[in-house]
Write a protein that holds these residues in place. Structure first.
Motif, PDB file in Angstrom:
ATOM      1  N   SER A 286       0.797  -1.253   0.013  1.00  0.00           N
ATOM      2  CA  SER A 286      -0.131   0.036  -0.207  1.00  0.00           C
ATOM      3  C   SER A 286       0.978   1.095  -0.080  1.00  0.00           C
ATOM      4  O   SER A 286       0.485   2.299  -0.659  1.00  0.00           O
ATOM      5  N   LEU A 287       1.859   1.297   0.791  1.00  0.00           N
ATOM      6  CA  LEU A 287       2.626   2.443   1.260  1.00  0.00           C
ATOM      7  C   LEU A 287       4.222   2.121   0.911  1.00  0.00           C
ATOM      8  O   LEU A 287       4.611   1.119   1.368  1.00  0.00           O
ATOM      9  N   ALA A 288       4.993   3.068   0.439  1.00  0.00           N
ATOM     10  CA  ALA A 288       6.497   3.072   0.447  1.00  0.00           C
ATOM     11  C   ALA A 288       6.923   4.114   1.372  1.00  0.00           C
ATOM     12  O   ALA A 288       6.318   5.406   1.194  1.00  0.00           O
ATOM     13  N   LYS A 289       7.735   3.910   2.306  1.00  0.00           N
ATOM     14  CA  LYS A 289       8.303   4.545   3.184  1.00  0.00           C
ATOM     15  C   LYS A 289       9.834   4.826   3.188  1.00  0.00           C
ATOM     16  O   LYS A 289      10.535   3.706   3.094  1.00  0.00           O
ATOM     17  N   VAL A 290      10.037   6.037   3.174  1.00  0.00           N
ATOM     18  CA  VAL A 290      11.693   6.250   2.921  1.00  0.00           C
ATOM     19  C   VAL A 290      11.926   6.836   4.221  1.00  0.00           C
ATOM     20  O   VAL A 290      11.545   7.788   4.920  1.00  0.00           O
ATOM     21  N   VAL A 291      13.486   6.503   4.597  1.00  0.00           N
ATOM     22  CA  VAL A 291      14.134   7.013   5.764  1.00  0.00           C
ATOM     23  C   VAL A 291      15.540   7.320   4.899  1.00  0.00           C
ATOM     24  O   VAL A 291      16.120   6.587   4.619  1.00  0.00           O
ATOM     25  N   TYR A 292      15.840   8.615   5.115  1.00  0.00           N
ATOM     26  CA  TYR A 292      17.164   8.816   4.806  1.00  0.00           C
ATOM     27  C   TYR A 292      17.881   9.704   5.685  1.00  0.00           C
ATOM     28  O   TYR A 292      17.213  10.843   6.368  1.00  0.00           O
ATOM     29  N   PHE A 293      19.099   9.601   5.807  1.00  0.00           N
ATOM     30  CA  PHE A 293      19.786  10.289   7.052  1.00  0.00           C
ATOM     31  C   PHE A 293      20.667  11.518   6.276  1.00  0.00           C
ATOM     32  O   PHE A 293      21.212  11.546   5.135  1.00  0.00           O
TER      33      PHE A 293
END
Length: 721
Positions: A45-52
């Motif tokens: 359903s969803l794409a989650k992005v975590v960036y540093f």
């Protein structure tokens, strides 16, 4: 489950937030190498992005959180491309975790990267363990039967074992027994994706958030068959209420086909939220902090466990997989180190959706590792905040007061920071930012966690720093330090000729008078602005009610001896407070053979003295005072940063350096309204302690049974309790 994840890591990057993308930020702990990284968790359903990202002005960095609908995966790829190439010129080498060939190809073609797979369940658990341990108000319960449905849970002393139920497109139920060991004990293909698909057929909502919004206005009892519909009320023998669902959509089945159009899509949405998820607790973007969903889950868990188990929800609920994927590139011991060394910064907040409870901000890393103060009598029961803001009247009082004072702060910014770039526009932005937060907290007092005087003051400081004003009182502090220093040599000389009994009386009076010089107090700020406060006036203003004054016991202890081995003094304001109040008191202790630690804020906050500023002051005093000079040279007198940037003091989180230095301390002194009244008024210690301050807020004074400008001078000894 069918999640797919992308990891990107490499060179350092600058700090931005992509607010237009719905970014949510968390600062990540110190890493040994200069590293930037991107993780993408692609669910059905969803794409989650975590960036540093890392700021050149910060020793830590920041984790940024962004979400996209998977059906719009091209937007996600474009976003990652922008981060990699438009901002960082393709200098970040990439490794990925992707499981679906269609997504692998898409990222390869667009980003020109090489990909590697990682374990999805391991990522979920790693992400949860990190967030629960590091964020104070990460976990909460929700129950509409309580006066305040949303209540925050403290991090347990022992995290394991626990059950993790991740609700994505489907559902996975995991039993976790340690950081490294877990097992999947159950699951189902019926999950968020199922609900989304069915609601797409049954309603006209075009997105999942629209479906959640519809459910807020619906009533599921119009379509569900309830226990009361069957039995005419409650079924007490097995503990079922009449409002419990007996058959989801049961009334639809019993209704003639030609009449089924009467069922509202709002009612259908609410029924579906209550169907199929009643045995779960809980993570995944399916929940979205939605009250109806959380209340249904809480009720079900409470019922079937007979009250033995709580349904626990996480504010960063949808990012566990991406967070865990990110952490796969951090050494395992470092994932659990420095626990409690972070503070959540709400100056820029994000909500999961318009229907969700609560919001999340950045997690700012302290300049040094933090730990609990070692001399707390019981760190597990210690509560820093003196006044609990449970009543709306009290909440509104403080919100209104800080709103009213905004204009004065902006004037100070314009007066003392006029030479900085864009001061006027940034000051205006600060005012608008903080006022918007206050407005939100009027209607959602728990939006950022438990509301307290401390949290409101911290939020104000965070908003100032977010707009580039790291120390608006810098000029005021320099001016007042210089003025107070002019009278210090004379004061010390006069004290030297007094006997110890007279000297102690004067020293305590001076500490209290000095604490009047507080630009964090509305009433005192007005006096200081008008030049109506001098040291003699301050002495005459302070009251000494007996119920808040046990200084006699302190003086008897100091006069009778033996001398304390080592004292720590948590100091407060610049100017007369530190110079004419605390330094002479510290000199007295040093003259008796007591080693002294002056614990000051590591970073600026209102007119509080910082450790760097205090060390510079001590150097100046050493020029003309032999006791200070000798003690400073042989380190009998030290200045140590607390690790804090707050006008209040949370002893759960002090610098490791200070904690180590205080291990052999036998006298703790906590000075100032923010440190000894707003916080720590009820704190108890393993050793002798003194809390000394002046009431400078009428509401707090009234709550504690005092008058404005009454003194607090409370000496406590564990042996006399």
């Amino acid at each position: 489950m069918n999640n797919h994840n992308l990891n990107v890591q490499g060179a350092a990057i600058s700090e931005e937030s992509f607010e237009q993308q719905g970014t949510r930020d968390i600062v990540f702990p110190h890493q040994l190498e200069d590293l930037a990284q991107i993780a993408v968790d692609i669910g059905g359903s969803l794409a989650k992005v975590v960036y540093f990202s890392r700021s050149p002005d910060s020793p830590g960095g920041r984790l940024n959180f962004v979400k996209f609908e998977t059906q719009k995966i091209d937007e996600c790829v474009d976003f990652v491309y922008k981060v990699l190439y438009d901002r960082y010129h393709g200098q970040i080498p990439v490794s990925e975790r992707l499981l679906a060939e269609e997504h692998i190809n898409l990222f390869r073609e667009r980003l020109k990267v090489t990909m590697h797979k990682e374990d999805e369940m391991e990522c979920l658990i790693t992400g949860l363990n990190f967030l629960v341990r590091q964020i104070t108000y990460e976990v909460f319960t929700y129950d509409e039967r309580r006066p305040e449905p949303m209540q925050f849970e403290a991090t347990p002393d022992e995290l394991f074992p626990y059950l993790l139920v991740n609700i994505g497109s489907g559902v996975s139920i995991l039993k976790v027994t340690s950081d490294e060991t877990y097992e999947r004990i159950s699951g189902t293909s019926l999950g968020g994706g199922t609900l989304w698909g069915l609601l797409s057929l049954l309603t006209q909502a075009k997105s999942y958030d629209e479906m959640l919004e519809l459910s807020k206005h619906g009533d599921n009892k119009n379509v569900d068959m309830l226990v009361g519909d069957i039995y005419g009320g409650d079924y007490p023998k097995i503990g079922l209420k009449g409002t419990a669902i007996a058959s989801s959509f049961g009334k639809v089945f019993k209704t003639p086909a030609e009449e089924r159009s009467k069922f509202k899509q709002e009612d259908i949405s609410r029924s579906m939220l209550a169907h199929g998820i009643q045995r779960i607790y809980f993570s995944g973007f399916f929940i979205r902090g939605h009250p109806i969903t959380m209340n249904t889950l809480s009720y079900a868990i409470n019922f079937w466990s007979k009250g033995r188990v709580k349904a626990l929800f996480l504010r960063h609920e949808g990012y566990l997989g991406a967070m865990g994927a990110f952490l796969q590139h951090v050494n395992a011991p470092h994932r659990v180190s420095r626990i409690g060394s972070f503070t959540e910064n709400f100056s820029q907040i994000q909500k999961i959706s318009g229907t969700s409870l609560g919001a999340v901000g950045a997690l700012d890393e302290f300049p040094s590792s933090l730990t609990a103060f070692p001399l707390l009598e019981d760190p597990h029961t210690y509560e820093p905040d003196t006044v609990q803001m449970n009543e709306p009247e009290l909440q509104h009082y403080w919100i209104d007061l800080l709103d009213k004072n905004l204009g004065d702060l902006v004037e100070m910014v314009l007066e003392w920071k006029a030479d900085q770039t864009d001061t006027k526009s940034r000051a205006s932005s600060f005012e608008a930012m903080y006022r918007e937060h206050l407005q939100r907290l009027r209607t959602e007092p728990l939006a950022y966690g438990a509301l307290s005087i401390r949290s409101l003051l911290n939020l104000r400081e965070q908003c100032l720093r977010e707009m580039g004003f790291t120390d608006i009182f810098e000029g005021v502090k320099q001016k007042e330090n210089t003025s107070a220093m002019e009278g210090l040599a004379t004061l010390l000389s006069k004290l030297d000729v007094l006997d110890d009994k007279e000297k102690l009386d004067v020293l305590i009076d001076n500490v209290l008078a000095g604490n009047m010089y507080d630009w964090g107090s509305t009433s005192v700020m007005e006096m200081l602005r008008k030049g109506e406060l001098d040291f003699l006036t301050a002495k005459a203003t302070v009251g000494r009610p007996a119920k808040f004054d046990t200084s006699k016991a302190l003086k008897e202890r100091l006069l009778a001896g033996p001398a304390y081995q080592k004292a720590v003094i948590f100091v407060d304001n610049s100017g007369a407070d530190i110079v004419l109040g605390i330094i002479p008191f510290a000199k007295y202790l040093l003259s008796k053979g007591t080693k002294v630690i002056l614990a000051a804020n590591t970073s600026p906050s209102v007119n509080d003295i910082t450790a760097v500023e205090l060390a510079a002051l001590i150097e100046k005093v050493a020029y003309f005072d032999a006791t200070i000079r000798r003690s400073w040279a042989d380190r009998a007198l030290q200045v140590v940063g607390t690790g804090s940037a707050s006008p209040c003091l949370d002893l759960h989180h002090v610098s490791v350096e200070l904690a180590k230095a205080c291990e052999d301390v036998d006298l703790v002194v906590v000075e100032g309204m923010g440190r000894a009244i707003h916080t720590n008024f009820y704190a108890t210690f393993k050793v002798d302690s003194l809390k000394i301050a002046v009431f400078k807020n009428p509401q707090v004074a009234k709550t504690l049974g005092a008058e404005m400008y009454d003194a607090v001078c409370l000496f406590d000894s564990p042996g006399s309790r």
